[in-house]
Design a protein around this motif. Structure first.
Motif, mmCIF file in Angstrom:
data_model
loop_
_atom_site.group_PDB
_atom_site.id
_atom_site.type_symbol
_atom_site.label_atom_id
_atom_site.label_comp_id
_atom_site.label_asym_id
_atom_site.label_seq_id
_atom_site.Cartn_x
_atom_site.Cartn_y
_atom_site.Cartn_z
ATOM 1 N N ILE A 66 6.584 158.384 22.986
ATOM 2 C CA ILE A 66 5.770 157.306 23.548
ATOM 3 C C ILE A 66 6.233 156.941 24.959
ATOM 4 O O ILE A 66 5.428 156.569 25.802
ATOM 5 C CB ILE A 66 5.816 156.058 22.620
ATOM 6 N N THR A 67 7.522 157.102 25.212
ATOM 7 C CA THR A 67 8.046 156.670 26.510
ATOM 8 C C THR A 67 8.228 157.806 27.517
ATOM 9 O O THR A 67 8.579 157.556 28.663
ATOM 10 C CB THR A 67 9.407 155.958 26.339
ATOM 11 N N SER A 68 7.970 159.050 27.094
ATOM 12 C CA SER A 68 8.188 160.150 28.044
ATOM 13 C C SER A 68 6.913 160.924 28.367
ATOM 14 O O SER A 68 6.944 161.893 29.120
ATOM 15 C CB SER A 68 9.261 161.110 27.522
ATOM 16 N N TYR A 69 5.787 160.516 27.792
ATOM 17 C CA TYR A 69 4.520 161.193 28.086
ATOM 18 C C TYR A 69 3.508 160.114 28.473
ATOM 19 O O TYR A 69 2.840 159.539 27.619
ATOM 20 C CB TYR A 69 4.048 161.974 26.851
ATOM 21 N N ASN A 70 3.459 159.804 29.765
ATOM 22 C CA ASN A 70 2.665 158.646 30.203
ATOM 23 C C ASN A 70 1.810 158.951 31.417
ATOM 24 O O ASN A 70 2.178 159.762 32.258
ATOM 25 C CB ASN A 70 3.594 157.486 30.593
ATOM 26 N N ASN A 71 0.712 158.237 31.507
ATOM 27 C CA ASN A 71 -0.037 158.151 32.750
ATOM 28 C C ASN A 71 0.204 156.772 33.335
ATOM 29 O O ASN A 71 -0.068 155.761 32.675
ATOM 30 C CB ASN A 71 -1.544 158.314 32.506
ATOM 31 N N TYR A 72 0.757 156.734 34.532
ATOM 32 C CA TYR A 72 0.947 155.468 35.247
ATOM 33 C C TYR A 72 1.046 155.902 36.703
ATOM 34 O O TYR A 72 2.127 156.147 37.215
ATOM 35 C CB TYR A 72 2.219 154.767 34.746
ATOM 36 N N TYR A 73 -0.151 156.043 37.324
ATOM 37 C CA TYR A 73 -0.239 156.721 38.621
ATOM 38 C C TYR A 73 0.550 156.030 39.722
ATOM 39 O O TYR A 73 0.877 156.647 40.722
ATOM 40 C CB TYR A 73 -1.711 156.900 39.026
ATOM 41 N N GLU A 74 0.873 154.753 39.542
ATOM 42 C CA GLU A 74 1.706 154.069 40.532
ATOM 43 C C GLU A 74 3.076 154.745 40.643
ATOM 44 O O GLU A 74 3.774 154.590 41.642
ATOM 45 C CB GLU A 74 1.889 152.590 40.146
ATOM 46 N N PRO A 87 6.247 158.787 35.379
ATOM 47 C CA PRO A 87 6.544 157.377 35.074
ATOM 48 C C PRO A 87 7.938 157.200 34.482
ATOM 49 O O PRO A 87 8.685 156.309 34.911
ATOM 50 C CB PRO A 87 5.450 156.991 34.072
ATOM 51 N N ALA A 88 8.325 158.054 33.530
ATOM 52 C CA ALA A 88 9.652 157.926 32.940
ATOM 53 C C ALA A 88 10.737 158.151 33.995
ATOM 54 O O ALA A 88 11.774 157.494 33.988
ATOM 55 C CB ALA A 88 9.820 158.909 31.785
ATOM 56 N N ASN A 146 9.389 150.197 31.197
ATOM 57 C CA ASN A 146 8.634 150.111 32.450
ATOM 58 C C ASN A 146 7.474 151.096 32.491
ATOM 59 O O ASN A 146 6.374 150.759 32.918
ATOM 60 C CB ASN A 146 9.565 150.380 33.646
ATOM 61 N N GLN A 147 7.733 152.337 32.058
ATOM 62 C CA GLN A 147 6.693 153.369 32.164
ATOM 63 C C GLN A 147 5.496 153.079 31.265
ATOM 64 O O GLN A 147 4.424 153.632 31.455
ATOM 65 C CB GLN A 147 7.260 154.759 31.875
ATOM 66 N N ILE A 157 -4.815 148.241 30.691
ATOM 67 C CA ILE A 157 -4.099 148.104 31.967
ATOM 68 C C ILE A 157 -2.649 147.638 31.776
ATOM 69 O O ILE A 157 -2.357 146.830 30.894
ATOM 70 C CB ILE A 157 -4.895 147.149 32.894
ATOM 71 N N LYS A 158 -1.779 148.167 32.630
ATOM 72 C CA LYS A 158 -0.336 147.922 32.489
ATOM 73 C C LYS A 158 0.158 146.860 33.473
ATOM 74 O O LYS A 158 -0.496 146.548 34.460
ATOM 75 C CB LYS A 158 0.429 149.220 32.752
ATOM 76 N N SER A 159 1.345 146.366 33.203
ATOM 77 C CA SER A 159 2.094 145.468 34.105
ATOM 78 C C SER A 159 1.184 144.456 34.799
ATOM 79 O O SER A 159 1.048 144.439 36.021
ATOM 80 C CB SER A 159 2.864 146.281 35.157
#
Lengths: 202, 302
Positions: B58-66, B74-75, B201-202, B220-222
């Motif tokens: 869950i924490t190492s396969y992410n989309n977070y383009y920022e 992201p990770a 964070n990711q 949406i994140k953060s």
């Protein structure tokens, strides 16, 4: 320097490439099986194979401009590079077909027809098949001048390969655009006239 | 809540036993502390056929383009995100607008664990045990006015800590939105953690939206801003490519996306030889949310 390089390369038989070529694929498969490539090993494998195939196609296309502009002669390796790149395109395609799509034929055919980035990737692959099949001395002899003409299919194939990646990326991503730029540049080098002898001497 | 979907994954497929046991302890802990009560019971009922992915997946396969466009980016890059002194601005058609600290915002809301399916528009999926509370509770705290018909959200922008923002891969800040009835739906939650740990964070620390029947990019994140508005708010992917990313973006195996067939999905964490599985209407939450879209043509409102 170039002469020394050419001399040592002359001693290296082209078949050595076929021995080294499967190593990256084996490494990525091993990484996938051991979890070293992350939680989605299928995508990682698919991407590594596809990216490497594109790199090899670009290297193969660079052989002529390199000789023209720098004098480095890799001509005798070109066919092996071409065959190996086809091998990687094929592995990329098979990974998609078998591991990624689980051989769901209905969805696979639908994707090839309906999704432009898959369509053009597939066409690029199909264009390379006759080239791979005729990459032997017998075919060269038999086809004669037509062989050279036939093998120009690599130009549209590599363009489609580059476009395939640009298109599949969500948004305009840097890496596929860099590859597309490299492909366009290397094809453009074939059109630009040869530098004059004088420039080379100086 | 009787789901027609039955879980084909087993514990052995995806979840290391230690994590599985740990999760049970979290629920037991919540119940023992009297924090969860009846709500924990409901969350368990909704999620008891689902086996969560590992914390690592869950924490190492992410989309977070920022933080970059690669799945590992992201990770790798999100460590620099500054989540200290976090506050959220709530504005628009609310009775109590203002800038709330995270602590003030969460104070008094019922936290619980919800095990939800998570389906990305790129046709992959996971099962995630989120911790958080219902968005409806938070909105009630702010006092939503009659005229408000949509909720708009905005992600933090920290150029110095977000390499993807500096490269401007897509326009930032990332914005998303929901219709008010979607926002008020009991399945819609604001998550502050995963597996009982603070949100990595990711994954959208310190607080993010989770809308389990929609493609992941809607969640949406953060979040730094929540606005109650009258008109449909702009959303980032819809602005970039409206044909591919509709405002609703409900998970729908019948509506084919130009890029990915949505009929099936790849479950993350299954290894090299895991088969695809069929995608469920509304990601398996049809019974709960279909009524929200009664009378709407979902091929037009995709």
């Amino acid at each position: 320097m170039i002469d020394a390089l050419n001399t040592s390369l002359r001693k290296l038989p082209a078949w050595t490439l076929y021995i080294v070529a499967p190593l990256p694929a084996a490494f990525w498969l091993w990484q996938g099986a051991t979890g070293a490539s992350g939680p989605e090993p299928i995508k990682a494998l698919e991407h590594s194979l596809g990216e490497f195939a594109l790199q090899l196609l670009i290297v193969g296309l660079a052989v002529t401009p390199l000789r023209k502009w720098t004098g480095l002669n890799l001509l005798k390796f070109r066919r092996a590079i071409g065959v190996v790149s086809f091998f990687y395109v094929l592995l990329h395609f098979l990974t998609w077909l078998v591991l990624d799509m689980s051989l769901l034929w209905g969805q696979i055919l639908g994707d090839i027809v309906k999704r432009p980035y898959i369509t053009i990737g597939f066409i690029g692959f199909v264009l390379l098949i006759p080239l791979a099949v005729t990459s032997n001395n017998a075919s060269v002899r038999k086809l004669g001048a037509r062989w050279r003409k036939l093998h120009k299919l690599v130009y549209p194939a590599v363009l489609l390969g580059g476009l395939h990646w640009v298109w599949l990326a969500k948004g305009w991503q840097v890496e596929p655009l860099l590859y597309m730029g490299a492909i366009l540049a290397i094809l453009a080098l074939r059109v630009i006239p040869k530098p004059r002898k004088r420039a080379l001497v100086a | 809540m009787a789901h027609r979907w039955t879980n084909k994954l087993t514990k052995a497929d995806v979840t290391p036993e230690a994590i599985w046991l740990n999760r049970r302890q979290i629920i037991a802990g919540l119940t023992a502390a009297g924090m969860a009560g009846a709500l924990a019971g409901r969350a368990e009922a909704a999620g008891d056929t689902l086996e969560p992915n590992s914390f690592d997946d869950i924490t190492s396969y992410n989309n977070y383009y920022e933080f970059g466009t690669g799945k590992n980016d992201p990770a790798d890059n999100a460590g620099a995100l500054d989540t200290s002194n976090w506050s959220i601005e709530i504005d628009g058609m609310v009775d109590r607008p203002g800038t709330y600290t995270l602590a003030d915002l969460i104070d008094g809301l019922t936290e619980e664990e919800r095990i939800y399916r998570f389906r990305c528009v790129e046709a992959w999926s996971m099962i995630v045990p989120w911790n958080g509370f219902e968005l409806a509770d938070l909105l009630a705290k702010a006092g939503v006015q009659e005229a408000a018909r949509y909720v708009a959200f905005e992600t933090v922008v920290q150029p110095e800590n977000m390499p993807g923002v500096r490269r401007k891969v897509i326009p930032f800040p990332y914005v998303e939105g929901l219709r008010i009835d979607e926002a008020m739906h009991p399945l819609t939650m604001m998550a502050t953690g995963i597996y009982g740990k603070p949100m990595p964070n990711q994954n959208g620390a310190p607080i993010r939206l989770v809308v389990p029947w929609k493609y992941g990019f809607k969640s949406i994140k953060s979040i730094v801003r929540i606005s109650l508005v009258a008109d449909e708010p702009p959303t980032t992917w819809n602005n970039l490519n409206a044909r591919e990313y509709g405002f609703y973006s409900n998970v729908n195996p019948q509506v084919s996306h130009p890029r990915w067939s949505q009929a099936s999905e790849r479950v993350i964490g299954g290894g090299l030889f895991a088969k695809r599985q069929e995608t469920l209407m509304f990601n398996g939450y049809e019974e709960e949310v279909a009524a929200l879209y009664d009378g709407m043509d979902l091929t037009k409102n995709y």
